[in-house]
Scaffold this active site. Structure first.
Site, PDB file in Angstrom:
ATOM      1  N   ASP A   1     -11.269   3.120   4.219  1.00 32.67           N
ATOM      2  CA  ASP A   1     -11.699   1.716   4.139  1.00 32.67           C
ATOM      3  C   ASP A   1     -13.226   1.612   4.095  1.00 32.67           C
ATOM      4  OD1 ASP A   1      -9.928  -0.344   3.816  1.00 32.67           O
ATOM      5  OD2 ASP A   1      -9.412  -0.522   5.939  1.00 32.67           O
TER       6      ASP A   1
ATOM      7  N   LYS B   1       0.840  -1.205   0.000  1.00 38.87           N
ATOM      8  CA  LYS B   1       0.000   0.000   0.000  1.00 38.87           C
ATOM      9  C   LYS B   1       0.870   1.248   0.000  1.00 38.87           C
ATOM     10  CE  LYS B   1      -3.946  -2.172   2.222  1.00 38.87           C
ATOM     11  NZ  LYS B   1      -4.531  -2.647   3.489  1.00 38.87           N
TER      12      LYS B   1
ATOM     13  N   GLN C   1      -4.855  -1.148   9.681  1.00 38.14           N
ATOM     14  CA  GLN C   1      -4.793  -2.490   9.113  1.00 38.14           C
ATOM     15  C   GLN C   1      -5.430  -3.500  10.078  1.00 38.14           C
ATOM     16  OE1 GLN C   1      -3.479  -3.290   5.960  1.00 38.14           O
ATOM     17  NE2 GLN C   1      -4.359  -5.304   6.388  1.00 38.14           N
TER      18      GLN C   1
END
Ligand code: NDP
Length: 300
Positions: A121, A54, A98
């Protein structure tokens, strides 16, 4: 019928190029550089790999990338304090924590402490509610990537029968909401669904997000249907050498490809689109934060 392969790797490269173009425009015309902060708690090897790629791709499209790697025993208060600082940092437009988090941390509490506008997200309860009610939201990356590929392949999805296998909060449910938003007739199947084979056989679009290697056989697939395989399962592959593994999806690729009209492979299908959509969401968040028009085609 032999299915057309929907090349997620190539599609994701196109999305990233589009994102890079918008980043250049934001920098040159508005003096703003989109910034993405990724927070990793602990040393889960798979998470470390995701975070690394990422970060690399964030930099490649010209955005600012910030990584915060915290010890596995970081307290909830410390993590919430970091998120509060990132929420208030004007150079950060997207925050990603994460998952999974170590067991002692409350995932819902942590995710809901992210500013909804920076929740790239799309897991914050506000964004879940906005998506569910058809309002402008941050859309979870994996389902967004699936939707982009479906729209690109079909044009309009209106009136199509779609079956989503899996009802997780990160894939199955938002995927179903997005398909509903595009006027599909949507069925969500799960582990208690009766006659799953018959349910899947009705579908023009099958999205498999189960986490069971090669669970969907070809004879469940309606001739000509589009199959989107979200699954990422690692299997031992002794034929490739000792200790080697291979990735497979949730559908049995060969038999499904023999009946489908189009199919995403694993690897090289949905996976690359997930990170591309994370970058797309960060640009979208940056535009919204600065009161600028959002780029077209990068969100739902
Ligand atoms: P979850 O484990 O959270 O959810 C799995 C879902 O599948 C559940 O709703 C479960 O039903 C359902 N299910 C399990 N067994 C069956 C069965 N036999 N028949 C029908 N339904 C079943 O998984 P995720 O949604 O997080 O992930 C799904 C897959 O997608 C995984 O392989 C994961 O690795 C992959 N993934 C890939 C991403 C990418 O970027 N490509 C991103 C995220 C995930 P129930 O609710 O009843 O238990």
């Amino acid at each position: 019928m032999t299915a057309m392969i929907i090349d997620g790797k190539e599609f994701a490269a196109r999305v990233r190029a589009k994102v890079a173009g918008h980043v250049t425009r934001l920098k040159d015309q508005h003096g703003v550089t989109p910034g993405l902060a990724v927070v990793l708690v602990g040393e889960d090897p798979a998470s470390q790999v995701y975070v690394r790629s990422k970060g690399k791709m964030t930099v490649e499209v010209g955005m600012k990338s910030v990584e915060h790697k915290l010890e596995a025993d970081t307290s909830e208060a410390e993590l919430l304090d970091l998120i509060a600082r990132l929420n208030n940092d004007p150079e950060i437009h997207g925050i990603l924590v994460q998952l999974p988090l170590p067991k002692h941390l409350d995932e819902d509490l942590v995710i809901n402490s992210i500013s909804p506008a920076k929740d790239v997200d799309g897991f914050h309860i506000s964004n879940v509610g906005l998506l569910g009610t058809g309002q402008k939201s941050m859309v979870p990356c994996t389902p967004l990537g699936c939707l982009m590929m479906l729209r690109d392949h079909h044009g309009s999805l209106s009136g199509m029968d779609a079956v989503v296998i899996g009802r997780s909060n990160i894939v199955g449910k938002p995927m179903a909401q997005l398909l509903l938003g595009d006027s599909c007739t949507v069925t969500i199947a799960h582990s208690r669904t009766k006659d799953l084979a018959d349910v899947v056989r009705r579908a023009d679009i099958v999205v498999a997000a189960v986490g069971r290697p090669e669970m969907v056989p070809g004879d469940w697939i309606k001739e000509g249907a589009t199959v989107i395989d979200v699954g990422i399962n690692r299997l031992d592959a002794p034929e490739k050498g000792e200790g080697k593994t291979r990735l497979v999806g949730d559908v049995d690729y060969d038999s499904c490809a023999a009946r489908a009209g189009a199919i995403t492979p694993v690897p090289g299908g949905v996976g690359p689109m997930t990170i591309a959509c994370l970058l797309a969401n960060t640009v979208t968040a940056c535009c919204r934060a600065n009161g600028l028009d959002e780029p077209e085609g990068l969100t739902a």
